[in-house]
Design a protein around this motif. Structure first.
Motif, mmCIF file in Angstrom:
data_model
loop_
_atom_site.group_PDB
_atom_site.id
_atom_site.type_symbol
_atom_site.label_atom_id
_atom_site.label_comp_id
_atom_site.label_asym_id
_atom_site.label_seq_id
_atom_site.Cartn_x
_atom_site.Cartn_y
_atom_site.Cartn_z
ATOM 1 N N ASP A 12 30.558 -3.409 1.084
ATOM 2 C CA ASP A 12 30.416 -2.030 0.608
ATOM 3 C C ASP A 12 31.591 -1.144 0.994
ATOM 4 O OD1 ASP A 12 28.007 -2.657 -0.556
ATOM 5 O OD2 ASP A 12 26.780 -1.670 0.977
ATOM 6 N N HIS A 13 32.047 -1.223 2.239
ATOM 7 C CA HIS A 13 33.104 -0.299 2.673
ATOM 8 C C HIS A 13 34.393 -0.501 1.872
ATOM 9 C CE1 HIS A 13 34.060 -3.787 5.241
ATOM 10 N NE2 HIS A 13 35.292 -3.316 5.251
ATOM 11 N N GLN A 14 34.684 -1.735 1.463
ATOM 12 C CA GLN A 14 35.868 -1.963 0.636
ATOM 13 C C GLN A 14 35.653 -1.467 -0.792
ATOM 14 O OE1 GLN A 14 36.710 -6.141 1.083
ATOM 15 N NE2 GLN A 14 38.056 -5.793 2.849
ATOM 16 N N LEU A 15 34.466 -1.688 -1.301
ATOM 17 C CA LEU A 15 34.163 -1.187 -2.646
ATOM 18 C C LEU A 15 34.226 0.334 -2.691
ATOM 19 C CD1 LEU A 15 31.222 -3.566 -3.610
ATOM 20 C CD2 LEU A 15 33.518 -3.549 -4.613
ATOM 21 N N LEU A 16 33.769 0.979 -1.632
ATOM 22 C CA LEU A 16 33.823 2.446 -1.577
ATOM 23 C C LEU A 16 35.260 2.952 -1.604
ATOM 24 C CD1 LEU A 16 30.984 3.151 0.986
ATOM 25 C CD2 LEU A 16 31.105 4.029 -1.362
ATOM 26 N N ARG A 17 36.158 2.236 -0.924
ATOM 27 C CA ARG A 17 37.577 2.641 -0.936
ATOM 28 C C ARG A 17 38.182 2.453 -2.325
ATOM 29 N NH1 ARG A 17 38.247 0.018 4.186
ATOM 30 N NH2 ARG A 17 39.292 -1.695 3.128
ATOM 31 N N LEU A 18 37.749 1.409 -3.035
ATOM 32 C CA LEU A 18 38.295 1.118 -4.355
ATOM 33 C C LEU A 18 37.659 1.958 -5.460
ATOM 34 C CD1 LEU A 18 38.324 -2.792 -4.163
ATOM 35 C CD2 LEU A 18 40.326 -1.278 -4.078
ATOM 36 N N LEU A 61 26.207 9.491 -5.700
ATOM 37 C CA LEU A 61 27.180 8.575 -5.091
ATOM 38 C C LEU A 61 28.532 8.711 -5.780
ATOM 39 C CD1 LEU A 61 28.022 6.316 -3.175
ATOM 40 C CD2 LEU A 61 27.131 4.673 -4.850
ATOM 41 N N HIS A 62 28.531 8.774 -7.095
ATOM 42 C CA HIS A 62 29.790 8.887 -7.834
ATOM 43 C C HIS A 62 30.539 10.148 -7.432
ATOM 44 C CE1 HIS A 62 32.549 9.215 -11.270
ATOM 45 N NE2 HIS A 62 32.475 7.893 -11.259
ATOM 46 N N ARG A 63 29.800 11.240 -7.259
ATOM 47 C CA ARG A 63 30.424 12.507 -6.849
ATOM 48 C C ARG A 63 30.958 12.439 -5.420
ATOM 49 N NH1 ARG A 63 25.602 15.969 -9.041
ATOM 50 N NH2 ARG A 63 26.201 16.130 -11.219
ATOM 51 N N SER A 64 30.284 11.655 -4.573
ATOM 52 C CA SER A 64 30.613 11.630 -3.141
ATOM 53 C C SER A 64 31.512 10.473 -2.728
ATOM 54 C CB SER A 64 29.321 11.549 -2.324
ATOM 55 O OG SER A 64 28.473 12.603 -2.638
ATOM 56 N N VAL A 65 31.820 9.589 -3.636
ATOM 57 C CA VAL A 65 32.504 8.362 -3.250
ATOM 58 C C VAL A 65 33.872 8.641 -2.605
ATOM 59 C CG1 VAL A 65 33.649 7.811 -5.441
ATOM 60 C CG2 VAL A 65 32.846 5.971 -3.966
ATOM 61 N N LYS A 66 34.561 9.663 -3.038
ATOM 62 C CA LYS A 66 35.878 9.978 -2.466
ATOM 63 C C LYS A 66 35.772 10.540 -1.052
ATOM 64 C CE LYS A 66 38.165 10.920 -6.834
ATOM 65 N NZ LYS A 66 38.747 11.938 -7.698
ATOM 66 N N THR A 67 34.650 11.183 -0.756
ATOM 67 C CA THR A 67 34.511 11.857 0.533
ATOM 68 C C THR A 67 33.531 11.161 1.477
ATOM 69 O OG1 THR A 67 32.809 13.309 -0.396
ATOM 70 C CG2 THR A 67 35.093 14.105 -0.452
ATOM 71 N N ARG A 69 32.217 9.402 4.322
ATOM 72 C CA ARG A 69 32.871 9.174 5.620
ATOM 73 C C ARG A 69 32.502 7.839 6.247
ATOM 74 N NH1 ARG A 69 30.634 14.384 6.779
ATOM 75 N NH2 ARG A 69 29.367 13.302 8.283
ATOM 76 N N GLY A 70 31.392 7.289 5.872
ATOM 77 C CA GLY A 70 30.992 6.012 6.443
ATOM 78 C C GLY A 70 30.371 6.140 7.825
ATOM 79 N N ASP A 71 29.833 7.323 8.142
ATOM 80 C CA ASP A 71 29.150 7.494 9.427
ATOM 81 C C ASP A 71 27.910 6.613 9.495
ATOM 82 O OD1 ASP A 71 31.057 9.366 10.057
ATOM 83 O OD2 ASP A 71 29.800 11.090 9.562
ATOM 84 N N ALA A 72 27.339 6.323 8.350
ATOM 85 C CA ALA A 72 26.172 5.440 8.246
ATOM 86 C C ALA A 72 26.504 4.376 7.201
ATOM 87 C CB ALA A 72 24.943 6.234 7.805
ATOM 88 N N GLN A 73 25.727 3.316 7.204
ATOM 89 C CA GLN A 73 25.899 2.309 6.169
ATOM 90 C C GLN A 73 25.573 2.929 4.820
ATOM 91 O OE1 GLN A 73 23.493 -1.132 6.851
ATOM 92 N NE2 GLN A 73 24.369 -1.533 8.861
ATOM 93 N N LEU A 74 26.200 2.428 3.784
ATOM 94 C CA LEU A 74 25.939 2.956 2.447
ATOM 95 C C LEU A 74 24.461 2.828 2.090
ATOM 96 C CD1 LEU A 74 26.898 4.158 -0.223
ATOM 97 C CD2 LEU A 74 27.337 1.817 -1.005
#
Length: 184
Positions: A12-18, A61-67, A69-74
């Motif tokens: 997930d964390h890599q997909l979020l960056r992409l 999620l689409h609106r927030s994907v750029k911001t 922070r990853g403080d919690a798991q997706l």
């Protein structure tokens, strides 16, 4: 997206960056998490309203994907957003007169479908009798399948409090369902 798409194996964390610049990465996130979001929504607001909740969650999620922070798991974040969307849907829910309700599709086995529908309705009514904190904890554990620690993180309470809420909620559900004639 196909099974041989490399996006399906990324965490997930890599997909979020992409995702902000790669539509297939966002698609992979939706494909991966939509079933759990839908299950939680269907139990909370009912199957008819669940699709709207799922759509709202993934728009958020689409609106927030750029911001993000990853403080919690997706998955934890998605569960919180799903519950919030469900609570909003329940507050604004309008009842549809029976004569205006659409006819359900003919099930393969009407008896079994009726029994399952009845059981789901009894469970929903039983869950509605619980205090909100217990209902949320039980739903996250039993329906969403989250671990106790994930529920504690998601709800912002201590692990012992989560365990207590689930234990009390289960006991109350067992009592209510027994009185309603449901046997395990």
């Amino acid at each position: 997206m196909t099974l041989d798409d490399p996006h399906t194996t990324l965490p997930d964390h890599q997909l979020l960056r992409l995702a902000p610049r790669d539509e297939r990465a966002f698609e992979a996130l939706v494909t991966r998490h939509a079933p759990a979001v839908h299950r939680l929504a269907a139990v909370t607001v009912g199957p008819g309203a669940a699709d709207d909740v799922v759509q709202e969650v993934f728009v958020a999620l689409h609106r927030s994907v750029k911001t993000f922070r990853g403080d919690a798991q997706l998955s934890t974040w998605l569960h919180r957003v799903t519950l919030n969307a469900c609570y909003r849907a329940l507050k604004t829910r309008k009842t549809v007169p029976l004569e205006d309700a659409p006819e359900p599709a003919a099930p393969h086995d009407p008896v079994q479908a009726g029994e399952q529908s009845d059981l789901r309705e009894r469970l929903r009514r039983a869950l509605d009798t619980l205090p909100p904190e217990q209902r949320e904890a039980v739903t996250l554990r039993e329906i969403a399948g989250l671990e106790y620690a994930q529920i504690a993180e998601l709800t912002g309470v201590e692990l012992g409090t989560v365990k207590s809420r689930i234990n009390r909620g289960r006991a109350a559900l067992r009592e209510w369902l027994t009185r309603a004639g449901v046997r395990p």
